[in-house]
Design a protein around this motif. Structure first.
Motif, PDB file in Angstrom:
ATOM      1  N   GLN A 212      42.716  49.075 -48.304  1.00  0.00           N
ATOM      2  CA  GLN A 212      41.176  48.952 -49.114  1.00  0.00           C
ATOM      3  C   GLN A 212      41.575  50.538 -49.781  1.00  0.00           C
ATOM      4  OE1 GLN A 212      39.740  48.559 -45.054  1.00  0.00           O
ATOM      5  NE2 GLN A 212      38.427  46.435 -45.636  1.00  0.00           N
ATOM      6  N   GLY A 213      42.001  51.200 -48.905  1.00  0.00           N
ATOM      7  CA  GLY A 213      42.253  52.307 -49.983  1.00  0.00           C
ATOM      8  C   GLY A 213      42.495  52.597 -50.842  1.00  0.00           C
ATOM      9  N   TYR A 214      43.765  51.232 -51.183  1.00  0.00           N
ATOM     10  CA  TYR A 214      44.600  51.818 -52.434  1.00  0.00           C
ATOM     11  C   TYR A 214      43.559  50.360 -53.190  1.00  0.00           C
ATOM     12  CZ  TYR A 214      47.742  49.642 -56.692  1.00  0.00           C
ATOM     13  OH  TYR A 214      48.014  49.366 -57.165  1.00  0.00           O
ATOM     14  N   GLU A 215      42.845  50.147 -52.980  1.00  0.00           N
ATOM     15  CA  GLU A 215      41.825  49.123 -54.638  1.00  0.00           C
ATOM     16  C   GLU A 215      40.686  50.411 -54.220  1.00  0.00           C
ATOM     17  OE1 GLU A 215      40.015  46.261 -51.806  1.00  0.00           O
ATOM     18  OE2 GLU A 215      41.875  44.807 -53.117  1.00  0.00           O
ATOM     19  N   GLY A 216      40.785  51.175 -53.567  1.00  0.00           N
ATOM     20  CA  GLY A 216      39.557  52.657 -53.670  1.00  0.00           C
ATOM     21  C   GLY A 216      40.028  53.122 -54.917  1.00  0.00           C
ATOM     22  N   PHE A 217      41.301  53.352 -54.741  1.00  0.00           N
ATOM     23  CA  PHE A 217      42.481  54.082 -55.867  1.00  0.00           C
ATOM     24  C   PHE A 217      42.587  53.718 -56.967  1.00  0.00           C
ATOM     25  CE2 PHE A 217      46.433  54.945 -57.721  1.00  0.00           C
ATOM     26  CZ  PHE A 217      46.445  56.000 -57.748  1.00  0.00           C
ATOM     27  N   GLU A 218      42.709  52.628 -57.312  1.00  0.00           N
ATOM     28  CA  GLU A 218      42.466  51.988 -58.095  1.00  0.00           C
ATOM     29  C   GLU A 218      41.000  52.276 -58.687  1.00  0.00           C
ATOM     30  OE1 GLU A 218      44.360  50.524 -60.307  1.00  0.00           O
ATOM     31  OE2 GLU A 218      46.333  50.504 -58.717  1.00  0.00           O
ATOM     32  N   GLU A 219      39.580  52.356 -58.686  1.00  0.00           N
ATOM     33  CA  GLU A 219      38.413  52.329 -58.869  1.00  0.00           C
ATOM     34  C   GLU A 219      38.211  53.399 -59.769  1.00  0.00           C
ATOM     35  OE1 GLU A 219      35.837  50.511 -56.179  1.00  0.00           O
ATOM     36  OE2 GLU A 219      36.026  48.735 -56.331  1.00  0.00           O
ATOM     37  N   TYR A 792      25.765  47.083 -60.458  1.00  0.00           N
ATOM     38  CA  TYR A 792      24.761  46.450 -59.694  1.00  0.00           C
ATOM     39  C   TYR A 792      25.280  44.613 -58.552  1.00  0.00           C
ATOM     40  CZ  TYR A 792      22.226  49.973 -61.737  1.00  0.00           C
ATOM     41  OH  TYR A 792      22.151  51.385 -61.881  1.00  0.00           O
ATOM     42  N   PRO A 793      24.876  45.179 -58.127  1.00  0.00           N
ATOM     43  CA  PRO A 793      25.474  43.132 -56.757  1.00  0.00           C
ATOM     44  C   PRO A 793      24.570  42.418 -57.711  1.00  0.00           C
ATOM     45  CG  PRO A 793      24.916  44.977 -55.721  1.00  0.00           C
ATOM     46  CD  PRO A 793      24.954  45.560 -56.326  1.00  0.00           C
ATOM     47  N   CYS A 794      24.486  41.279 -57.688  1.00  0.00           N
ATOM     48  CA  CYS A 794      23.425  40.268 -57.920  1.00  0.00           C
ATOM     49  C   CYS A 794      23.833  38.757 -58.367  1.00  0.00           C
ATOM     50  CB  CYS A 794      23.659  40.591 -59.840  1.00  0.00           C
ATOM     51  SG  CYS A 794      22.372  39.099 -60.866  1.00  0.00           S
ATOM     52  N   LYS A 795      22.804  37.609 -57.260  1.00  0.00           N
ATOM     53  CA  LYS A 795      23.097  36.963 -56.837  1.00  0.00           C
ATOM     54  C   LYS A 795      22.674  36.064 -58.108  1.00  0.00           C
ATOM     55  CE  LYS A 795      22.535  33.913 -52.447  1.00  0.00           C
ATOM     56  NZ  LYS A 795      22.656  33.990 -51.086  1.00  0.00           N
ATOM     57  N   ALA A 796      23.611  35.100 -58.423  1.00  0.00           N
ATOM     58  CA  ALA A 796      22.851  33.895 -59.283  1.00  0.00           C
ATOM     59  C   ALA A 796      21.424  33.331 -58.677  1.00  0.00           C
ATOM     60  CB  ALA A 796      23.643  33.312 -59.709  1.00  0.00           C
ATOM     61  N   GLY A 797      20.178  33.183 -59.299  1.00  0.00           N
ATOM     62  CA  GLY A 797      19.207  31.951 -59.558  1.00  0.00           C
ATOM     63  C   GLY A 797      18.889  30.894 -59.895  1.00  0.00           C
ATOM     64  N   HIS A 798      20.776  30.512 -60.910  1.00  0.00           N
ATOM     65  CA  HIS A 798      20.079  29.444 -61.313  1.00  0.00           C
ATOM     66  C   HIS A 798      22.068  28.992 -61.100  1.00  0.00           C
ATOM     67  CE1 HIS A 798      20.146  26.155 -64.499  1.00  0.00           C
ATOM     68  NE2 HIS A 798      18.944  25.955 -63.865  1.00  0.00           N
ATOM     69  N   LEU A 802      25.846  33.520 -63.161  1.00  0.00           N
ATOM     70  CA  LEU A 802      26.795  34.163 -62.607  1.00  0.00           C
ATOM     71  C   LEU A 802      26.711  34.431 -61.013  1.00  0.00           C
ATOM     72  CD1 LEU A 802      29.449  35.139 -65.147  1.00  0.00           C
ATOM     73  CD2 LEU A 802      29.764  33.082 -63.851  1.00  0.00           C
ATOM     74  N   SER A 803      26.707  34.859 -60.271  1.00  0.00           N
ATOM     75  CA  SER A 803      27.076  35.679 -59.496  1.00  0.00           C
ATOM     76  C   SER A 803      28.074  36.806 -59.274  1.00  0.00           C
ATOM     77  CB  SER A 803      26.928  34.968 -57.797  1.00  0.00           C
ATOM     78  OG  SER A 803      26.162  33.888 -57.816  1.00  0.00           O
ATOM     79  N   PHE A 804      27.980  38.554 -58.558  1.00  0.00           N
ATOM     80  CA  PHE A 804      29.019  38.978 -58.855  1.00  0.00           C
ATOM     81  C   PHE A 804      28.768  40.509 -58.297  1.00  0.00           C
ATOM     82  CE2 PHE A 804      26.258  39.496 -62.851  1.00  0.00           C
ATOM     83  CZ  PHE A 804      25.278  41.346 -61.852  1.00  0.00           C
ATOM     84  N   GLU A 805      29.794  41.092 -57.247  1.00  0.00           N
ATOM     85  CA  GLU A 805      29.099  42.424 -56.891  1.00  0.00           C
ATOM     86  C   GLU A 805      29.546  43.663 -57.912  1.00  0.00           C
ATOM     87  OE1 GLU A 805      28.913  42.682 -53.450  1.00  0.00           O
ATOM     88  OE2 GLU A 805      28.314  40.648 -53.788  1.00  0.00           O
ATOM     89  N   ALA A 806      29.252  44.628 -57.087  1.00  0.00           N
ATOM     90  CA  ALA A 806      29.725  45.621 -58.231  1.00  0.00           C
ATOM     91  C   ALA A 806      30.983  46.167 -58.906  1.00  0.00           C
ATOM     92  CB  ALA A 806      28.655  47.248 -57.903  1.00  0.00           C
TER      93      ALA A 806
END
Length: 843
Positions: A212-219, A792-798, A802-806
């Motif tokens: 998880q720290g490595y993923e944070g490093f990539e970001e 920003y995160p978004c949840k599809a309403g239709h 597309l649904s996605f995270e930040a």
């Protein structure tokens, strides 16, 4: 060699060899027990150390978040971002430590408790079996000895009872022996999977945390690259500032106490200021008290502040009105460098002692004293470098030579030529008799770096900088504007207030720098680098002070604005409100707001052109000629002024005046101005702090933004709503009835850039209202597909969304027919994405 196996058959014989094997197994069991106990102890220490580290890291993160930069003068947007980086560092550290705490909480229970349970259930049980085995062994041996010691004279009943007792004890002994052997075998085998399984869970928890720290490093790497660019640019600004500060320091050391230094004081608030000693009469004699004195020659105001550098205590200033100042004769007083001052507020004279004879002469000169005024020989300014025909000819030929052979050279204008060659070139090029004989074509005669250095030296040696002393403060204030739109607007206005020769020379130079920046992939001279090179050359203050040196970074920013927005600033006239603002136009404020919003579309177009990887299109706006009397040609009226439609943060609504040709008058409508757009060219790079983007317009025709923006309402392309006189695009409704060609011509727009997909999409949707099917893109090319990053995160309403995270990447993004929406691909699925939830990345 490992332990020998224990056979159940050996339990029946209970041989010495069996007992030896049993002892070896018991020793191994004890060693395992001690090793597991040590693991538990050290594991607890690891978790305790991790808790302490996490606590220290969180404290460190809090300190970073609370750290405040106290900077000299106003900060640029780059410096604001750098100052905010410490808070970003703190957030990253806090996030990591939250993950660490969760890992510790989960692992501590799983590791420590499970190991203790394993030791208790297995090793503890084996020890209990050993106790039972030893007890049965002792009991059986005692029973057997009693049985063997029985006399033969005993009756059969007693013998039979003894036989049964021995048999029962033997059976109990065999059973305890075999159970003990079985338990030992089980413990040895369970170590291979159950014990290792516990350690595996421990390792997985830690490695998951590290992952998880490595993923944070990539970001973090994206933010790291962006921040390093800003740091490099700020370092270059510092180097330039330090060099200028050292030069100023040397000048001040050489000129201390001189008339030139005194003249520099006259350009500030006071004509003369410095320390003087005042003769005061006391009961027991006289004393000399140190005062810091200031004098205004225009109003004859004289201020005295009781202060001594060693004490540091500051008192309230005393104010007087000067009447006369007379030099004190040397024979009339014991001390040297004295003079008398009379003021209206006090009777008698006040006797002051200056710090030197020169200091006294300067005070007398400032106060119109009777001491003869000292006039040092002034240094006449050279007339060799003027904005005349020869100067223009030199610049034209030099720029032509550079563009013919040097635009690809790395470090253009950064690599300095040999000083003697540069001086020789300038001497020949600016000599009317030799100028025509100078040949710039042959690189062996004049190297590219020699010509570039000569151009910079020529600009720096002008008696007055190209952007003039008079407008210097205005340009600096323009660069310090909070909104980039206002900065561009103000710089645009002030550039057109320059004298004709200055404007033409500046236009020639900036057009050249624009062409240099277009080849930055080869010459490495980005707009920011050119700003560092030419900021001090094109702009300089009339007085050299540390405050002026600290403003060099804003000089660089002005040059960046000129280069980035060359077409708008030099090829179009400023709005009429700007031209009349300085002439006491009563409607100047409203017209300024109008010009602000008019410039927004041009600004967006220029930014789009600048960021495009294709060749930069040349504006079709006609060149504007300069008329006599210092005024520029007639300004063509611009009818449409609307809020910027390029995605950015909108700070606050404010009214603007919009000219409606159908009513032949201006009408008031709502708008906003961007307050956080980047001031520097590096700001066109993707930012990594969440930005707020405009959401669906409200009924008051103003955009609103926040940390979590509202998604645009889904609607058909022909159902674009109109709020009063303003459409959902922020444009007046009458403007929507205009043709695409007219709109493009009015605003000098190139709407085909991929940097404004939402604008293109919305404009194409609007065309269905008017029945016009003409493309709004001046180039007519298809919008290229680009990559965006979600903010920003978004949840599809239709199902079509597309649904996605930040901080997720969405690919193949292109405009959608739905206003305010884009189309893109995520994890193999194509769908709609709200435009105000994402940010385009440079590709």
């Amino acid at each position: 060699m490992g332990l020998q196996p224990l056979e159940f058959a050996d339990c029946l014989t209970d041989s010495p060899l069996f007992r030896t094997k049993l002892t070896e197994h018991e020793k191994e069991l004890e060693r395992t027990s001690k090793a597991i106990k040590t693991l538990i102890q050290h594991g607890k220490q690891v978790f305790e150390a991790a808790k302490q580290l996490s606590k220290a890291q969180k404290t460190f993160a809090r300190d970073l978040k609370e750290f405040n930069f106290e900077c000299i003068d106003q900060q640029t947007d780059d410096e604001i971002t750098i100052a905010a980086s410490l808070s970003e560092f703190g957030k990253y550290i806090s996030d990591i430590e939250e993950l660490r705490e969760k890992m510790i909480e989960a692992s501590e229970d799983q590791f420590v408790k499970r190991l203790e349970q394993f030791r208790k259930d297995n090793l503890g049980a084996a020890k209990e079996e050993k106790k039972n085995f030893d007890k049965q062994t002792a009991k059986f041996c005692q029973s057997q000895e009693r049985y063997l010691n029985m006399k033969t004279k005993m009756n059969d009943t007693q013998l039979k009872e003894a036989d049964a007792q021995v048999e029962m004890e033997k059976r109990g002994f065999y059973q305890a022996s075999m159970k003990y052997v079985l338990r030992l075998q089980e413990v040895q085998e369970k170590k291979k999977f159950e014990f290792v399984e516990i350690l595996l869970g421990y390792m997985l928890s830690w490695l998951s945390f590290y992952h998880q720290g490595y993923e944070g490093f990539e970001e973090f790497k994206q933010y790291d690259r962006y921040l390093r660019l800003l740091l490099q640019k700020t370092r270059e600004n510092f180097e330039c500032t330090r060099e200028e500060a050292e030069k100023l320091m040397s000048k001040m050391l050489e000129a201390r106490g001189s008339k030139s230094m005194d003249q520099s004081c006259t350009m500030r608030r006071f004509t003369r200021e410095g320390y003087l000693y005042l003769l005061e009469k006391k009961a027991l004699g006289t004393t000399w008290t140190k005062f810091y004195c200031q004098y205004k020659k225009e109003t004859k105001e004289f201020y005295m502040i009781l202060y001594n550098q060693t004490g540091g205590k500051l008192s309230e200033p005393e104010q007087y009105s000067l009447e006369s100042c007379v030099r004190r004769a040397s024979e009339s007083i014991e001390r040297r460098f004295c003079f008398d001052v009379t003021v209206k507020e006090k009777q008698g004279t006040m006797t002051f002692q200056a710090l030197s004879d020169e200091d006294r002469r300067l005070w007398l000169d400032a106060m119109d004293g009777k001491e003869p005024i000292y006039h040092p020989t002034s240094v006449s300014k050279s007339d060799d470098t003027l904005l005349d025909e020869i100067g223009f000819s030199f610049m034209n030929k030099g720029i032509a030579a550079i563009e013919a052979r040097g635009l690809h050279e790395q470090g253009l204008y950064r690599v300095v030529g040999v000083n003697s060659k540069v001086t020789n070139l300038l001497k020949c090029a600016l000599d009317p008799k030799k100028a025509d004989k100078v040949s710039y074509e042959d690189p062996s005669v004049w190297e590219t770096k020699t010509i570039t250095s000569a151009i910079k030296n020529y600009l720096r040696s002008l008696p007055e900088p190209l952007m003039t002393f008079k407008l210097h403060e205005q340009f600096i204030k323009a660069a310090k504007q909070e909104s980039k739109t206002l900065r561009i607007l103000d710089v645009h206005k002030y550039v057109h207030q320059l004298p004709k020769a200055n404007f033409e020379m500046l236009e020639m130079m900036v057009a050249h720098l624009r062409r240099v920046a277009d080849r930055c992939d080869e010459n490495k001279m980005t707009v920011a680098n050119l700003g560092v090179c030419f900021g001090p050359s094109l702009m300089r203050p009339e007085e050299e002070t540390m405050a002026a040196i600290m403003d060099i970074k804003f000089c660089n920013i002005v040059v960046e604005l000129l280069v980035n927005h060359y077409e708008k600033i030099f090829k179009t006239l400023p709005d009429e409100s700007d031209a009349t603002e300085g002439k006491g136009n009563p409607g100047g404020t409203q017209n300024s707001e109008t010009a602000l919003n008019t410039s927004s579309l041009s600004r967006n177009s220029n930014l789009a052109n600048h960021n495009s990887s294709q060749a930069r299109p040349v504006s079709s706006a006609p060149a504007v000629g300069r008329e006599g009397g210092g005024a520029w040609g007639p300004t063509s009226r611009i009818y449409a002024n609307q809020a910027p439609v390029h995605p950015s943060r909108f700070a606050r609504p404010r009214p603007i005046q919009v000219f409606n040709p159908s009513t032949e008058r201006f009408e008031t409508m709502g708008s906003t101005s961007s307050s956080t757009e980047s001031l520097n060219s590096s700001s066109s790079k993707p930012g990594f702090s969440p930005r707020t983007v405009p959401s669906t317009p409200s009924s008051t025709s103003s955009y609103s933004g926040g940390p979590g923006p509202d998604r645009p309402n889904r609607r058909q392309s022909h159902d674009l709503p109109v709020y009063g006189n303003v459409s959902a695009l922020g444009l007046p409704t009458w403007l929507l009835l205009d043709s695409s060609a007219q709109l493009s011509n009015r605003f000098n727009l190139n709407l085909g850039s991929a940097d404004a997909p939402a604008l293109n999409s919305s404009m194409h949707s609007t065309s269905s209202l008017t029945g016009s099917h003409a493309s709004l893109s001046s180039s007519g090319s298809k919008t290229p597909r680009k990559t965006v990053i979600t903010r920003y995160p978004c949840k599809a309403g239709h199902e079509t969304e597309l649904s996605f995270e930040a901080n997720q990447m969405i690919y193949n993004v292109r405009p959608s027919r739905e206003p305010g929406w884009l189309e893109g691909e995520l994890d193999g699925k194509t769908g709609l994405v709200p435009a105000n939830y994402v940010e385009f990345l440079d590709t």
